[in-house]
Structures are given as C-alpha cells and as structure tokens.
Design an enzyme around this catalytic site. Structure first.
Site, PDB file in Angstrom:
ATOM      1  CD  GLU A   1      -2.881  -1.465   2.879  1.00  0.00           C
ATOM      2  OE1 GLU A   1      -3.663  -2.202   2.724  1.00  0.00           O
ATOM      3  OE2 GLU A   1      -2.144  -0.684   4.016  1.00  0.00           O
TER       4      GLU A   1
ATOM      5  CE1 TYR B   1      -0.375  14.121  11.714  1.00  0.00           C
ATOM      6  CE2 TYR B   1      -0.403  14.338   9.643  1.00  0.00           C
ATOM      7  CZ  TYR B   1      -0.907  13.428  10.367  1.00  0.00           C
ATOM      8  OH  TYR B   1      -1.845  12.766  10.147  1.00  0.00           O
TER       9      TYR B   1
ATOM     10  CB  CYS C   1      -9.090  33.602  13.511  1.00  0.00           C
ATOM     11  SG  CYS C   1      -8.572  34.554  15.074  1.00  0.00           S
ATOM     12  CD  GLU C   2      -6.687  28.773  15.440  1.00  0.00           C
ATOM     13  OE1 GLU C   2      -5.595  28.594  16.267  1.00  0.00           O
ATOM     14  OE2 GLU C   2      -7.875  28.370  15.321  1.00  0.00           O
TER      15      GLU C   2
END
Length: 497
Positions: free
Chosen positions: A320, A374, A401-402
């Site tokens: 995969e 991450y 807004c961060e």
C-alpha cells in the site's frame, strides 16, 4: 512535536530556525520534489502543458492542480516494481470518482478506510474484488456494505469486529454466498522513524492485534475455525512517510514468523501477505525516498528468505504505497493578498535587522492542515513570473484566525513578491484536499487535472450554498454571491514581468 496553544513564546519554546542559506536560483523546480511535467516557460510555471496563470484565471484560487501523467506514472512504477503482487491505491490520501476510475483502469487495488470511501469507489465502478476495507472501529453498517458488495478483503482489527462481522458472514453464506475473505492486521512492534501520529505499528496505539501479547495468533486461530469467514492472509503496516526500508524488513520478518506459528497451531498455510506501505516522498530537496524498485527488491528478498527458513511457500504479496502515488504530482496554487515584514532582531551584521516577511495567501490550514498538525515541511515558489530580485526570508501563512495557520514555515522568496502574485506549493496531492475543512467557513478548493495542455475539473469548488444546505436555519436561504475577486490594479495576476 512541541507546541503550546498560545504560540511558541508562551510555552518558552525557541523560535524555529530560519531557512538556511538562500538557494542560487529562487525559482528552480527540483524534479525530485515537483511534478514530472513542471517547467518554467518565460519564467512562468507550467504543469501538464498549462500555465498556472491561465489555470488561476479559469478556476480561481486556492486551486489543487493534479498532473495526471505523474499520478498514473507513479502507479505504473509500483505495479512494475512489484510484478506479481497487488498494489493498493490509498483512498485516504486523495480519492474522487475520476481518480478511482484511473486506478481501476490501471489495474491497481484500492484500500478504503471508511464505509464512505468504499461507497465512493463502488459508485465510481471500481471492481469490488480489488478493494480492501481498513479501520479500527468499523460499524455494522460499514461491514454490511463490504460484505454485500463482495469486496476482496476486510482487514479485521479487533475481537469486537470479529463479533460484529460473524452474523453478517453467516447471513451471506446462508443465502448461498461464499465465506467472507478477511486479513488479520498484526501490530508487529516496529517503531517507524516518522511522526508519532503517523507511526502505526508500535504497541501503544489503536490499530491491530498485538504480536507481543499473542492476540494476533489468537485472532487468526479463531477465524480459521469460523466456517463463514475465510482467513486469506495477514496484514502489517508500520507507519507513513518512511524513507528507510529497515523497518519494513523487520516487520516482514515478524509477520512471516506469525505465518509459521499459525501453521504450527492449526496446519493452515495462508496464501497472502500484505506488508502495508507508508513509503515516503520528497517534500524538500534534501528528502531521499526509496525508489519503488529498491523497496520491492528488498521486501521480496526478505520474505523469500524468511519463508525458506520456516519451510513455507512464499505468499502472494500486497503493498500500500500511500502518498507515494498521490502526493508528488499535485501542487496548490494560492494568490498573495498581504505581505507584512516583521523584525526579529539583529542579523549578525552591526545595525542590520533580521526581517521575516509574513506572506499571506487566500487559503491556509483549511486546505493544508499538515504543517500545523504534523509540523510538516513544504516548499513553494513564485509561480506566475520569474524574478531576479534578491532573496527575502519569508513565512507563507493562511488567512485563518490562528497564529499556527502556517503553510511553509521558513523559506526564501524573491524580495519583490507582491499582492496579486501566485505561489505554488509542491507535493500537496496526499492528505491535503482529503483533510480539508470549512474552518472559518472557508470553502474547499477544486481539483483540476492537467494533461497534454488540457485542464479538466475533476472536483468542483465548494460553494457557500453547499455549506448552507447543511444548516437547519439557512438551508432555504439563498447564499450571497460575492462578485469575483479583482486583483489590485498594479499587480494583476500573471501580468508582472
């Protein structure tokens, strides 16, 4: 990842280091990182034979641009390298109807991680017998969908799931169907060298049956004794974005050992072995992923050796590759809206301030959460034109807004980047659109596939009406239709030279 909800200064966490020395060419497109068709023509980025300025004008920004030949070419690379094995496309990386059809046409298998991913693949006409369903908490509804559709494998993840699956399997057999084929997901105790949140085979996490406790063998033995289930093989997955094959080789050693234990306990010899994936890609020039041919050769060699040691026939392999197929061939286009120089302190030269330019674009963590989630690294370039301007230290940020709404933490861009310019962020094909949200009520961008000079919208842009339709109060209220955004007259998109 060290973080503080109010930002690094509040947590007494040192500021991240800068981007190192500026590269010789700020507009260079490292073929290790960028899609295979990426090139500059008269300074402007082209992909699949189309200029990014044309694409932005036709489809707006933010915009995911997918190089069809890159995506399908990487899928072909894996199928060629793993000749005789089953190569699974990762739905969770990015899935839409067109991609499902391409992967079906190209002979790949597909792994789905939810009933809705499975439903999309089936609706697109993907062959059910080439689908595997994953998940640590599959519902009865999801399991019934898989059983009724006749998918190739259900990857069993817990004893509770076996209990949920048995009545469904019994009903299918009673109605004249065949036993339900399943794999056991074994947690092999390998600590992948990756981020904690995407390492999936160490003991202290939610996936699979532990080898160390004996749960994997217990589950396998139980399933061999259930007449309505068919245990066809074992599954292992050690994580994601991995560059070293050593972990895969160690996992193969342990899971083949489980095949031997099962034969000793029951006499059963299982015909299949899925070694998962999580092969890394190059987000930056210094990243060094393993080639499909190399990883295939090493895995096939170690499995053959382990099986010979235990006098077992070599099972049919499955892998995969995950982001290694979907990730590198897509870029995200943004338009710059605001540039804010922020003085950080002395640069080392007497009296010379160190300045970082905060370059704000019209998307952000709603279309790429990976940097915030991450601490992922990306690179980007000025896309709509070339520039001979000197380098400027920049941080590419979104409009949310961060304070943690960061797309590229530190890099060098030409000092003359300006509102209205286009930026292209590389390697955004995996886990960006699929993890996108409506935070601050921003809308999910479209996805446009490019090939041989043609551009096809394979996922349309979300509209405010789409979002209003889910709101109990606003479902019948017409959504405002803002006028198309007009670039600032002095910096029209793509018009600078």
């Amino acid at each position: 990842m060290r973080a503080h909800p109010a930002g690094p200064l509040h947590g007494n966490i040192s500021q991240p280091t800068a981007a190192g020395a500026p590269p010789a060419d700020l507009g260079a497109l490292d073929p290790h990182v960028w899609p295979r068709s990426a090139e500059r023509i008269d300074g402007e980025l082209h992909l699949g034979g189309r200029s990014v300025t044309e694409l932005a004008r036709a489809h707006g920004t933010p915009l995911f641009v997918l190089d069809e030949d890159d995506l399908r070419g990487r899928a072909a690379d894996f199928t060629a390298a793993f000749d005789g094995a089953d190569v699974h496309y990762a739905s969770k990386a990015f899935l839409c109807g067109q991609v499902a059809r391409w992967m079906a046409e190209d002979g790949l298998h597909l792994d789905a991680c939810s009933g809705n991913e499975l439903s999309l693949a089936l609706a697109a006409g993907f062959p059910a017998e080439r689908i595997a369903l994953h998940g640590n908490n599959k519902s009865v509804v999801e399991l019934k969908l898989a059983v009724d559709a006749g998918i190739g494998h259900i990857v069993v993840d817990s004893f509770d799931e076996i209990d949920r699956l048995l009545p469904l399997a019994e009903a299918r057999v009673t109605a004249g169907g065949s036993p339900v084929p399943v794999l056991i997901r074994a947690t092999v105790g390998i600590e992948a060298h990756t981020h904690e949140f995407i390492a999936t085979a160490h003991e202290d996490q939610k996936f699979g049956f532990s080898l160390a406790t004996g749960d994997a063998l217990t589950a396998a033995v139980r399933i061999t004794r259930e007449p309505h289930l068919e245990l066809t093989g074992l599954h292992s997955h050690i994580g994601s974005q991995i560059f070293d094959t050593a972990g895969f080789e160690a996992a193969a050693h342990r899971v083949v050992g489980l095949l031997g234990q099962l034969r000793q306990a029951t006499g059963e010899v299982l015909p299949e072995l899925n070694l998962g994936g999580g092969f890394g890609i190059a987000y930056l020039s210094e990243d060094d992923p393993v080639s499909p041919a190399d990883v295939a050769a090493r895995l096939q060699k170690v499995v053959a050796a382990e099986c010979a040691e235990l006098d077992l026939p070599v099972p049919r392999l499955a892998v995969e590759p995950g982001r290694a197929i979907a990730g590198p061939g897509t870029i995200t286009l943004y338009e710059i809206g605001t540039i804010k120089p922020v003085r950080l302190g002395a640069s080392g030269a007497p009296g010379t301030p160190l300045v970082r330019n905060y370059v704000s674009v019209d998307g952000g963590m709603s279309d790429n959460i990976r940097t915030a989630l991450y601490d992922a690294n990306y690179t980007c370039v000025l896309a709509n034109r070339g520039s001979d301007a000197p380098p400027a230290l920049c941080r590419v940020v979104g409009k949310h807004c961060e304070s943690g709404d960061i797309l590229v933490r530190d890099l060098w861009l030409p000092a003359d980047v300006a509102p209205g310019d286009l930026l292209a962020v590389a390697a955004t094909g995996a886990y960006c659109w699929s993890m996108a949200s409506n935070y601050n009520y921003l809308l999910k961008p479209p996805v446009v596939a490019v090939k041989d000079g043609a551009a096809t919208e394979i996922v349309r842009r979300q509209t405010l009406s789409d979002v209003f339709a889910l709101d109990a109060v606003l479902a019948d209220v017409p959504a405002p239709s803002p006028a198309p955004s007009q670039p600032a007259p002095e910096h029209p998109v793509g018009a600078r030279s």
